[in-house]
Write an enzyme that holds these catalytic residues in place. Structure first.
Site, PDB file in Angstrom:
ATOM      1  N   ARG A 253       0.853  -1.202   0.000  1.00  0.00           N
ATOM      2  CA  ARG A 253       0.000   0.000   0.000  1.00  0.00           C
ATOM      3  C   ARG A 253       0.879   1.237   0.000  1.00  0.00           C
ATOM      4  NH1 ARG A 253      -2.491   0.597   5.219  1.00  0.00           N
ATOM      5  NH2 ARG A 253      -1.878   2.743   4.927  1.00  0.00           N
ATOM      6  N   GLU A 268       4.446   7.498   1.907  1.00  0.00           N
ATOM      7  CA  GLU A 268       5.225   6.321   2.323  1.00  0.00           C
ATOM      8  C   GLU A 268       4.664   5.077   1.660  1.00  0.00           C
ATOM      9  OE1 GLU A 268       4.636   4.373   5.903  1.00  0.00           O
ATOM     10  OE2 GLU A 268       2.490   4.713   5.898  1.00  0.00           O
ATOM     11  N   ASN A 270       3.948   0.885   2.399  1.00  0.00           N
ATOM     12  CA  ASN A 270       3.820  -0.170   3.406  1.00  0.00           C
ATOM     13  C   ASN A 270       3.943  -1.497   2.678  1.00  0.00           C
ATOM     14  OD1 ASN A 270       2.881   1.469   5.824  1.00  0.00           O
ATOM     15  ND2 ASN A 270       1.412   2.078   4.264  1.00  0.00           N
ATOM     16  N   GLY A 274      -1.808  -3.496   7.048  1.00  0.00           N
ATOM     17  CA  GLY A 274      -2.777  -4.158   7.923  1.00  0.00           C
ATOM     18  C   GLY A 274      -3.674  -5.108   7.138  1.00  0.00           C
TER      19      GLY A 274
HETATM   20  N1  LIG Z   1       3.169  15.605   5.230  1.00  0.00           N
HETATM   21  C1  LIG Z   1       2.001  15.356   5.831  1.00  0.00           C
HETATM   22  N2  LIG Z   1       1.032  16.300   5.872  1.00  0.00           N
HETATM   23  C2  LIG Z   1      -0.145  16.035   6.502  1.00  0.00           C
HETATM   24  N3  LIG Z   1      -0.454  14.881   7.120  1.00  0.00           N
HETATM   25  C3  LIG Z   1       0.474  13.902   7.092  1.00  0.00           C
HETATM   26  C4  LIG Z   1       1.742  14.086   6.450  1.00  0.00           C
HETATM   27  N4  LIG Z   1       2.458  12.955   6.608  1.00  0.00           N
HETATM   28  C5  LIG Z   1       1.683  12.093   7.303  1.00  0.00           C
HETATM   29  N5  LIG Z   1       0.485  12.663   7.597  1.00  0.00           N
HETATM   30  C6  LIG Z   1      -0.598  12.000   8.365  1.00  0.00           C
HETATM   31  O1  LIG Z   1      -0.023  11.062   9.263  1.00  0.00           O
HETATM   32  C7  LIG Z   1      -0.437   9.725   8.956  1.00  0.00           C
HETATM   33  C8  LIG Z   1       0.705   8.750   9.148  1.00  0.00           C
HETATM   34  O2  LIG Z   1       1.794   9.094   8.302  1.00  0.00           O
HETATM   35  P1  LIG Z   1       2.546   8.053   7.393  1.00  0.00           P
HETATM   36  O3  LIG Z   1       3.664   8.767   6.721  1.00  0.00           O
HETATM   37  O4  LIG Z   1       1.566   7.362   6.528  1.00  0.00           O
HETATM   38  O5  LIG Z   1       3.207   7.052   8.427  1.00  0.00           O
HETATM   39  P2  LIG Z   1       2.767   5.640   9.069  1.00  0.00           P
HETATM   40  O6  LIG Z   1       1.437   5.273   8.502  1.00  0.00           O
HETATM   41  O7  LIG Z   1       3.865   4.722   8.705  1.00  0.00           O
HETATM   42  O8  LIG Z   1       2.745   5.864  10.528  1.00  0.00           O
HETATM   43  C9  LIG Z   1      -0.919   9.798   7.519  1.00  0.00           C
HETATM   44  O9  LIG Z   1      -1.856   8.771   7.271  1.00  0.00           O
HETATM   45  C10 LIG Z   1      -1.506  11.196   7.442  1.00  0.00           C
HETATM   46  O10 LIG Z   1      -2.823  11.238   8.035  1.00  0.00           O
HETATM   47 MG   LIG Z   2       0.795   5.409   6.602  1.00  0.00          MG
END
Ligand SMILES: Nc1ncnc2c1ncn2[C@@H]1O[C@H](COP(=O)(O)OP(=O)(O)O)[C@@H](O)[C@H]1O
Ligand SMILES: [Mg+2]
Length: 308
Positions: A253, A268, A270, A274
């Site tokens: 994903r 990012e 994955n 999940g």
């Molecule tokens: N640059 C960003 N701007 C706004 N929201 C963000 C940003 N990066 C992450 N988020 C929010 O944080 C959540 C988790 O970040 P993510 O990079 O997907 O890391 P992980 O899911 O591995 O913890 C995202 O699903 C989103 O809701």
């Molecule tokens: Mg994420």
């Protein structure tokens, strides 16, 4: 499913030692149940309780370990050594995908749009960081998942506490430009993108945090995602390039956002997302006709090509 015998004895790897153990226990049990219902000779294997040497004798492995140790190439390397075919991404793609900075560096090098970021520590001079990224930013541990240790920072004086929080989970911490806009996730099956899902956390949370992901039931999942057909296609094409650029394989994903100007930004990848019955990949697969059991078998089928 009479031909489930072709899979032989399958180890469903779940649990493990990472910060995402609890999520993995849920996902793994769901996958195990689905494979058993489908007639597969599947068994639970928790590497926290058993030595990986006990994997000898299994015909293939379904990896449902999230986070470090299971999603980062380590267990993939063990399985390579043991010559046991496994689901999903290989050693190198897993290691890259677990590291949000390495992932971004590859995307940048491939001319793929990813939100601007800086690696920071408590000693970093913040003025140039804020000048470059603006405010707010999101502070993230570089090697975690499930939103563990993340915070949105709106003011310079709040950086220290956010860095401290992220540092409790990881020696490497990044600040990323905050993207105001809409969030999407793009699931993959057989190396191809499935329909895009829009994620809409409730108004009272700053972002899709751990609680919104696992402890609340008021996150909205938009499928269809609300993009025009052309926009959805272009986001899928972008994410396919991003998936392939990091060497991800089979299923997985990618999380992405669309800013208010309509630009997409990759967040990012994955490589072991999940897999509970209410997780995102199962929702996307359902939209193209796979129920949860069929999805699990389809993911496992990837290992047949590897064992040929
Ligand atoms: N640059 C960003 N701007 C706004 N929201 C963000 C940003 N990066 C992450 N988020 C929010 O944080 C959540 C988790 O970040 P993510 O990079 O997907 O890391 P992980 O899911 O591995 O913890 C995202 O699903 C989103 O809701
Ligand atoms: Mg994420």
């Amino acid at each position: 499913m009479s031909n489930a015998a072709k899979f032989g004895k399958v180890a469903v790897l779940f649990g493990g030692k990472s910060a995402e153990r609890a999520v993995s226990l849920d996902s793994g049990q769901a996958v195990l149940d689905a494979l058993l219902r489908s007639g597969v000779q599947a068994e639970a294997f928790d590497p926290q309780d058993r030595s990986v040497t006990e994997l000898v004798g299994y015909d293939r492995a379904f990896i449902v370990l999230h986070g470090r140790g299971g999603e980062d190439g380590q267990i993939q390397g063990v399985l390579e050594w043991l010559n046991i075919p496994y689901t999903g991404t290989g050693v190198q793609g897993s290691a890259i995908g677990m590291d949000k900075v390495k992932t971004k560096q590859i995307w940048q090098g491939s001319d793929l749009p990813t939100a601007p970021y800086r690696i920071i520590t408590k000693d970093t001079d913040l003025d140039p960081v804020i000048a470059e990224l603006g405010l707010p930013v999101i502070i993230k541990p570089v090697h975690e998942g499930s939103s563990v240790g993340m915070s949105k920072v709106e003011k310079a004086e709040d950086f220290a506490a956010a860095i401290e929080k992220a540092t409790q989970h990881d020696a490497v911490v990044m600040a990323e430009k905050w993207i105001t806009g809409r969030e999407f996730t793009i699931s993959f099956l057989n190396g191809q993108p499935l329909p895009v899902i829009r994620l809409q956390p409730p108004a009272d949370v700053a972002f899709y945090d751990y609680e919104a992901k696992y402890q609340r039931n008021d996150v909205e999942y938009g499928i269809p995602c609300g993009l025009t057909e052309a926009e959805e296609k272009s986001l899928q094409a972008l994410c396919l390039r991003a998936f392939q650029a990091v060497g991800a394989e089979g299923w997985g994903r990618i999380d992405a956002m669309q800013d208010e100007q309509g630009n997409f930004w990759l967040l990012e990848v994955n490589t072991v997302p999940g897999m509970t019955s209410h997780s995102l990949v199962p929702k996307a697969a359902q939209a193209v006709g796979y129920n949860f059991d069929q999805l699990c078998v389809a993911i496992l089928e990837q290992t047949l090509a590897k064992s040929a």
